[in-house]
Design a protein around this motif. Structure first.
Motif, PDB file in Angstrom:
ATOM      1  N   LEU A  38      66.067  47.662  51.023  1.00 36.52           N
ATOM      2  CA  LEU A  38      66.675  48.879  51.572  1.00 36.52           C
ATOM      3  C   LEU A  38      66.124  50.147  50.927  1.00 36.52           C
ATOM      4  O   LEU A  38      66.131  51.212  51.534  1.00 36.52           O
ATOM      5  CB  LEU A  38      68.201  48.820  51.431  1.00 36.52           C
ATOM      6  CG  LEU A  38      68.887  47.763  52.308  1.00 36.52           C
ATOM      7  CD1 LEU A  38      70.387  47.735  52.056  1.00 36.52           C
ATOM      8  CD2 LEU A  38      68.616  47.996  53.802  1.00 36.52           C
ATOM      9  N   GLY A  39      65.620  50.035  49.694  1.00 39.05           N
ATOM     10  CA  GLY A  39      64.976  51.190  49.039  1.00 39.05           C
ATOM     11  C   GLY A  39      63.741  51.618  49.814  1.00 39.05           C
ATOM     12  O   GLY A  39      63.487  52.812  49.998  1.00 39.05           O
ATOM     13  N   HIS A  40      62.959  50.630  50.309  1.00 36.84           N
ATOM     14  CA  HIS A  40      61.778  50.946  51.131  1.00 36.84           C
ATOM     15  C   HIS A  40      62.211  51.638  52.430  1.00 36.84           C
ATOM     16  O   HIS A  40      61.553  52.558  52.907  1.00 36.84           O
ATOM     17  CB  HIS A  40      61.013  49.669  51.515  1.00 36.84           C
ATOM     18  CG  HIS A  40      60.352  48.977  50.366  1.00 36.84           C
ATOM     19  ND1 HIS A  40      60.661  47.693  49.986  1.00 36.84           N
ATOM     20  CD2 HIS A  40      59.385  49.393  49.513  1.00 36.84           C
ATOM     21  CE1 HIS A  40      59.906  47.348  48.951  1.00 36.84           C
ATOM     22  NE2 HIS A  40      59.137  48.354  48.646  1.00 36.84           N
ATOM     23  N   TYR A  41      63.321  51.163  52.987  1.00 33.32           N
ATOM     24  CA  TYR A  41      63.783  51.736  54.255  1.00 33.32           C
ATOM     25  C   TYR A  41      64.161  53.201  54.063  1.00 33.32           C
ATOM     26  O   TYR A  41      63.717  54.074  54.809  1.00 33.32           O
ATOM     27  CB  TYR A  41      64.987  50.944  54.795  1.00 33.32           C
ATOM     28  CG  TYR A  41      65.561  51.552  56.060  1.00 33.32           C
ATOM     29  CD1 TYR A  41      64.829  51.549  57.241  1.00 33.32           C
ATOM     30  CD2 TYR A  41      66.818  52.163  56.060  1.00 33.32           C
ATOM     31  CE1 TYR A  41      65.327  52.132  58.405  1.00 33.32           C
ATOM     32  CE2 TYR A  41      67.328  52.741  57.211  1.00 33.32           C
ATOM     33  CZ  TYR A  41      66.580  52.722  58.376  1.00 33.32           C
ATOM     34  OH  TYR A  41      67.069  53.312  59.517  1.00 33.32           O
ATOM     35  N   HIS A  42      64.972  53.478  53.030  1.00 35.39           N
ATOM     36  CA  HIS A  42      65.430  54.862  52.821  1.00 35.39           C
ATOM     37  C   HIS A  42      64.339  55.761  52.249  1.00 35.39           C
ATOM     38  O   HIS A  42      64.389  56.974  52.411  1.00 35.39           O
ATOM     39  CB  HIS A  42      66.689  54.877  51.939  1.00 35.39           C
ATOM     40  CG  HIS A  42      67.895  54.368  52.657  1.00 35.39           C
ATOM     41  ND1 HIS A  42      68.652  55.160  53.486  1.00 35.39           N
ATOM     42  CD2 HIS A  42      68.434  53.126  52.730  1.00 35.39           C
ATOM     43  CE1 HIS A  42      69.623  54.438  54.018  1.00 35.39           C
ATOM     44  NE2 HIS A  42      69.507  53.200  53.580  1.00 35.39           N
ATOM     45  N   GLY A  43      63.339  55.151  51.581  1.00 30.17           N
ATOM     46  CA  GLY A  43      62.273  55.957  50.985  1.00 30.17           C
ATOM     47  C   GLY A  43      61.119  56.227  51.925  1.00 30.17           C
ATOM     48  O   GLY A  43      60.490  57.275  51.849  1.00 30.17           O
ATOM     49  N   ALA A  44      60.789  55.288  52.837  1.00 30.47           N
ATOM     50  CA  ALA A  44      59.591  55.467  53.667  1.00 30.47           C
ATOM     51  C   ALA A  44      59.809  55.141  55.143  1.00 30.47           C
ATOM     52  O   ALA A  44      59.495  55.941  56.019  1.00 30.47           O
ATOM     53  CB  ALA A  44      58.460  54.600  53.119  1.00 30.47           C
ATOM     54  N   LEU A  45      60.371  53.970  55.427  1.00 27.68           N
ATOM     55  CA  LEU A  45      60.405  53.503  56.816  1.00 27.68           C
ATOM     56  C   LEU A  45      61.224  54.398  57.747  1.00 27.68           C
ATOM     57  O   LEU A  45      60.842  54.633  58.892  1.00 27.68           O
ATOM     58  CB  LEU A  45      60.944  52.066  56.880  1.00 27.68           C
ATOM     59  CG  LEU A  45      59.984  51.001  56.336  1.00 27.68           C
ATOM     60  CD1 LEU A  45      60.651  49.639  56.316  1.00 27.68           C
ATOM     61  CD2 LEU A  45      58.711  50.939  57.163  1.00 27.68           C
ATOM     62  N   LYS A  46      62.335  54.908  57.236  1.00 24.15           N
ATOM     63  CA  LYS A  46      63.174  55.802  58.038  1.00 24.15           C
ATOM     64  C   LYS A  46      62.342  57.013  58.484  1.00 24.15           C
ATOM     65  O   LYS A  46      62.440  57.493  59.604  1.00 24.15           O
ATOM     66  CB  LYS A  46      64.336  56.275  57.137  1.00 24.15           C
ATOM     67  CG  LYS A  46      65.664  56.393  57.827  1.00 24.15           C
ATOM     68  CD  LYS A  46      66.676  56.728  56.741  1.00 24.15           C
ATOM     69  CE  LYS A  46      68.057  56.946  57.279  1.00 24.15           C
ATOM     70  NZ  LYS A  46      68.990  57.239  56.202  1.00 24.15           N
TER      71      LYS A  46
END
Length: 399
Positions: free
Chosen positions: A18-26
């Motif tokens: 979820l860190g990847h999601y909130h940091g980059a993917l979003k």
């Protein structure tokens, strides 16, 4: 000169969280509807630190592409591809290495940082020293105008810009360049040609950046220029060189505000992460067993939200009302820690539900993912081949 384009990549070293999601993917999901985007799996980059054990790369590559699709990256809007399937990246990396001073690579801040952080690995390799140059090739080969990065990655964009500038300076010397550029101005029509030359003088003599931008906008709008004339006129604006590689801009992205379950940075290797597609029971268990304010030993002890990792999750996932309820309940011991965690569990599961649904067709039929990537590799390769044709010609290798 070239159309605006965004390029970004990720190393396939394990499941995304979820860190990847909130940091980059979003951010990728938002960008794809605004600009042409190319997103790639940086499998060669994974080898810079995992060259002795590449077994994780293949599985992680396909899992990561599914994670991207699950997060909402849309292959109809973005180009998704694998770095090693576009061998032109390696060719440009090699050619750039011929003219890149060694000191530039040794000065990149993350070079020493990573060596200290990954002291258990032998990173005394050319591949590790040269990875910012491979990164530069990854971006410059698509003549990208924007690269979404966190603040810590800005020095990497700076070196890309320096490498592009040095390349244009060394190899943008075209025989009779000035005469060809002046001949190209006539194609703008007399009024616009005069304005172009005035703006060029303003920029070159007084450093007027506004004049430079105005002239660039005028060239962007000129319909009757060939690509080569447009390229010459962009180069003539800033000096007497043809611009072969585009200097990319850093597009600063917000750092992920989502910490790990223990309050430190979320990372698979720290064992404090929630995977993007983790099952409901596992997510519930992980959040329920999260550490809380150490002062709150008993249910009746008041706590301090600022000292509790769960509160940081509330900052990302909860509405103003829920945050107020949690903060007040914690300070007054009006609610217990498990009660406080429940809205966080609900919000994470709600966020993950559409991701699980989007991922399912690709898990059921992996050939769909292979097809998306094959299509993306073909599109990326066409763009890369165009750049390499110009690069080879500029470096005297076009015979």
């Amino acid at each position: 000169m070239y159309p605006d384009r965004v390029v970004s990549g990720m190393r396939p070293t394990g499941a995304l969280h979820l860190g990847h999601y909130h940091g980059a993917l979003k951010n990728w999901v938002k960008l794809q509807s605004e600009l042409p985007c190319l997103f790639f799996v940086a499998d060669w980059h994974a080898l810079t630190t995992h060259y002795d054990d590449p077994s994780v790369i293949e599985t992680s590559t396909w899992e990561m592409v599914i994670d991207w699709l699950a997060a909402g990256v849309d292959p109809a809007q973005s180009t998704l591809f694998i770095q090693s399937r576009v061998p032109e990246h390696a060719e440009l990396h090699l050619l750039l290495s011929m003219a890149t001073p060694l000191g530039w690579l040794e000065r990149v801040p993350t070079y020493k940082d990573q060596q200290e952080k990954l002291a258990d690995r032998d990173l005394a390799t050319y591949g590790f020293l040269g990875y910012p140059l491979l990164q530069a090739a990854d971006v410059l080969i698509y003549r990208a105008s924007q690269v979404p990065v966190g603040e810590d990655q800005v020095p990497h964009i700076e070196i890309m810009r320096e490498i592009a500038r040095r390349f244009n300076h060394l190899y943008g010397k075209e025989k009779g360049f000035e005469e060809k550029a002046l001949a190209a101005t006539k194609k703008l029509g007399s009024k616009r040609a005069r304005l172009y030359l005035e703006l060029r003088t303003q920029f070159q003599e007084k450093g007027d950046d506004e004049a430079l931008e105005q002239a660039k906008a005028m060239l962007d709008d000129a319909q009757n220029l060939s690509m080569i004339d447009r390229e010459r006129l962009f180069g003539y604006l800033e000096g007497s060189r043809k611009l072969i590689l585009t200097e990319p801009q850093a597009m600063l992205t917000e750092a992920s505000r989502l910490p790990g379950l223990d309050g430190a940075k979320m990372s698979k290797s720290y064992g404090n992460a929630i995977a993007l597609r983790e099952d409901k029971e596992s997510v519930t268990k992980k959040v329920k067993t999260m550490p809380t304010d150490p002062q709150r030993v008993r249910r009746s002890d008041p706590g301090d939200p600022d000292k509790c990792p769960v509160w940081q999750f509330h900052q990302v996932y909860s509405s103003a009302e829920v945050k107020e309820w949690a903060a007040k309940g914690c300070r007054s011991a009006g609610i217990g820690c498990l009660e406080c965690k429940q809205p966080v569990i609900d919000a994470i599961l709600q966020e993950q539900q559409p991701m699980l649904e989007r991922a399912q067709p690709y898990l059921d039929d992996p050939s769909l993912v292979r097809a998306i990537v094959a299509d993306g590799c073909e599109k990326a390769r066409k763009l890369a081949q165009e750049t390499m044709r110009d690069v080879r010609e500029a470096m005297g290798l076009g015979y």
